[in-house]
Design a protein around this motif. Sequence first.
Motif, short mmCIF file in Angstrom:
data_model
loop_
_atom_site.label_atom_id
_atom_site.label_comp_id
_atom_site.label_asym_id
_atom_site.label_seq_id
_atom_site.Cartn_x
_atom_site.Cartn_y
_atom_site.Cartn_z
N ASN A 168 22.24 39.39 32.17
CA ASN A 168 22.79 38.34 31.54
C ASN A 168 24.06 38.06 31.41
OD1 ASN A 168 20.20 37.35 31.23
ND2 ASN A 168 19.94 37.97 29.10
N ARG A 169 24.81 39.35 31.18
CA ARG A 169 26.32 39.37 31.23
C ARG A 169 26.97 38.97 32.50
NH1 ARG A 169 26.55 43.96 29.40
NH2 ARG A 169 27.42 45.20 31.40
N ARG A 170 26.39 39.53 33.73
CA ARG A 170 27.05 39.02 34.91
C ARG A 170 26.69 37.62 35.23
NH1 ARG A 170 24.76 42.98 39.63
NH2 ARG A 170 26.32 41.93 40.61
N LEU A 171 25.70 37.26 34.95
CA LEU A 171 25.57 35.61 35.05
C LEU A 171 26.36 34.65 34.33
CD1 LEU A 171 21.66 35.59 35.20
CD2 LEU A 171 23.02 35.32 37.26
N LEU B 242 35.52 34.68 36.52
CA LEU B 242 36.16 36.05 36.76
C LEU B 242 36.98 35.99 38.13
CD1 LEU B 242 34.35 39.07 35.32
CD2 LEU B 242 36.25 37.76 34.34
N HIS B 243 38.21 36.26 38.37
CA HIS B 243 39.05 36.31 39.47
C HIS B 243 37.86 37.40 40.24
CE1 HIS B 243 42.07 37.62 42.19
NE2 HIS B 243 42.67 36.56 42.01
N ALA B 244 38.34 37.22 41.77
CA ALA B 244 37.43 37.92 42.59
C ALA B 244 37.88 39.48 42.43
CB ALA B 244 37.71 37.54 44.06
N ALA B 245 39.16 39.86 42.29
CA ALA B 245 39.69 41.02 41.87
C ALA B 245 38.91 41.87 40.73
CB ALA B 245 41.04 41.23 42.00
N GLU B 246 38.92 40.91 39.70
CA GLU B 246 38.13 41.47 38.36
C GLU B 246 36.73 41.81 38.54
OE1 GLU B 246 40.10 39.67 34.55
OE2 GLU B 246 39.71 38.04 35.96
N ARG B 247 36.23 41.17 39.38
CA ARG B 247 34.69 41.34 39.79
C ARG B 247 34.52 42.44 40.61
NH1 ARG B 247 34.80 35.61 41.25
NH2 ARG B 247 33.97 36.14 43.50
N VAL B 248 35.37 42.84 41.51
CA VAL B 248 35.37 44.02 42.13
C VAL B 248 35.58 45.11 41.37
CG1 VAL B 248 36.37 45.46 44.05
CG2 VAL B 248 35.76 42.94 44.33
N GLN C 31 30.60 46.00 52.54
CA GLN C 31 29.79 44.96 52.35
C GLN C 31 28.92 45.04 51.12
OE1 GLN C 31 26.99 45.20 55.69
NE2 GLN C 31 26.26 43.15 55.44
N ASP C 32 28.49 46.37 50.77
CA ASP C 32 27.80 46.46 49.43
C ASP C 32 28.49 45.99 48.33
OD1 ASP C 32 25.24 46.76 50.83
OD2 ASP C 32 25.14 48.93 50.29
N LEU C 33 29.83 46.33 48.21
CA LEU C 33 30.86 46.35 46.98
C LEU C 33 30.80 44.62 47.08
CD1 LEU C 33 32.45 46.85 44.93
CD2 LEU C 33 34.27 47.14 46.64
N GLY C 34 30.89 43.95 48.13
CA GLY C 34 31.16 42.40 48.18
C GLY C 34 30.13 41.65 47.74
N LYS C 35 28.80 42.20 47.91
CA LYS C 35 27.50 41.87 47.40
C LYS C 35 27.47 41.98 45.90
CE LYS C 35 25.04 42.22 51.58
NZ LYS C 35 23.76 43.08 52.27
N LEU C 36 27.65 42.99 45.55
CA LEU C 36 27.82 43.24 44.01
C LEU C 36 28.89 42.38 43.30
CD1 LEU C 36 27.43 47.24 43.66
CD2 LEU C 36 25.87 45.45 42.83
N ALA C 37 29.86 42.27 43.89
CA ALA C 37 30.96 41.60 43.33
C ALA C 37 30.91 39.98 43.70
CB ALA C 37 32.30 42.03 43.63
N GLY C 38 30.17 39.38 44.46
CA GLY C 38 29.99 38.10 44.77
C GLY C 38 31.15 37.75 45.65
N CYS C 39 31.61 38.30 46.71
CA CYS C 39 32.54 37.96 47.55
C CYS C 39 32.30 38.41 49.00
CB CYS C 39 33.83 38.51 47.04
SG CYS C 39 34.24 40.21 47.02
N ARG D 242 32.65 40.76 52.56
CA ARG D 242 33.30 42.16 52.75
C ARG D 242 34.61 42.30 53.10
NH1 ARG D 242 30.74 44.17 58.09
NH2 ARG D 242 32.05 42.34 58.92
N GLU D 243 35.22 41.22 53.64
CA GLU D 243 36.69 41.20 53.95
C GLU D 243 37.43 41.17 52.68
OE1 GLU D 243 34.30 40.21 57.41
OE2 GLU D 243 34.48 39.41 55.52
N LEU D 244 37.14 40.34 51.79
CA LEU D 244 37.89 39.99 50.67
C LEU D 244 37.69 41.37 49.65
CD1 LEU D 244 39.31 38.66 48.79
CD2 LEU D 244 37.70 37.32 47.75
N ALA D 245 36.52 42.00 49.67
CA ALA D 245 36.25 43.42 48.96
C ALA D 245 37.35 44.36 49.35
CB ALA D 245 35.05 43.60 48.97
N GLY D 246 37.19 44.46 50.94
CA GLY D 246 38.21 45.58 51.49
C GLY D 246 39.61 45.45 50.81
N THR D 247 40.10 43.91 51.05
CA THR D 247 41.22 43.79 50.86
C THR D 247 41.66 44.21 49.10
OG1 THR D 247 41.50 41.82 52.24
CG2 THR D 247 43.00 41.70 50.55
#
Length: 240
Positions: A150-153, A159-165, A192-200, A202-207
């Motif tokens: 519920n909190r994540r939804l 949240l900014h993508a960096a905060e989500r990561v 790739q998995d980090l991006g899925k968890l954070a909703g972004c 893979r490339e953005l998660a890596g950056t």
Amino acid sequence: MADQASGNKGPRTGKAASLSTPSLDRLCRDPGYPSLLAISRNRQLARHRVVIEAGARPTCLYLLVSGLCAVRHTGSQGQDLLLAYFCPGDFFGEMGMLPGVQARSARIDVAADATLLEIPYDEFLTLTERHPSFWLELAGQLASRLRTTNRRLAEMPALHAAERVWQALSAVVADGGGKRVPGGQALRITRQDLGKLAGCSRELAGTIIRDLAIAGRLELRGQTIVLLDQPAPSQAELEP
């Protein structure tokens, strides 16, 4: 790594101490824990092994003792969705005990070499007649997962993508999915998995994790990320 089966020779409190999470500590201290071990099959599985297949007939409950397991679901367009991680002390596969549930709803695979207890439903139900505390633990875990979802939804869209990561990494470590190393907590996770968890992507998660490493919040060692023992970065530090 092959499965290993055993009777009551499963992991005990001493062995679990280095993998400590609050739920695992509670379970290991429970008077019924030796009886739980006695009815369980001890499985040691290597990374990428599938524990539960979506659609399979449910017959048993699992308790994760060490390592990390990922919950995955196939989306409506065939995309692989990473829903959550299970950490040491987490039960999973419990939905099969509910009336009318005839198939597994998600795939569970091993994200980091894991030790599991495989517990037949009928024997678990019999055990809880003598040790109802296991029901309380299971119910508490389900309530905690619902609160987290519920909190994540509620929070993620704002949240900014960096905060989500950062929050995704911190949540897995806080739940016991990291390994203590000098100066921080080490977590092995793909971009790739980090991006899925954070909703972004893979490339953005890596950056983002590279930026966090430059900011001194974490260290990168191949696919292993070490979250350093420091406060979470501020919004100003996260802005591109």
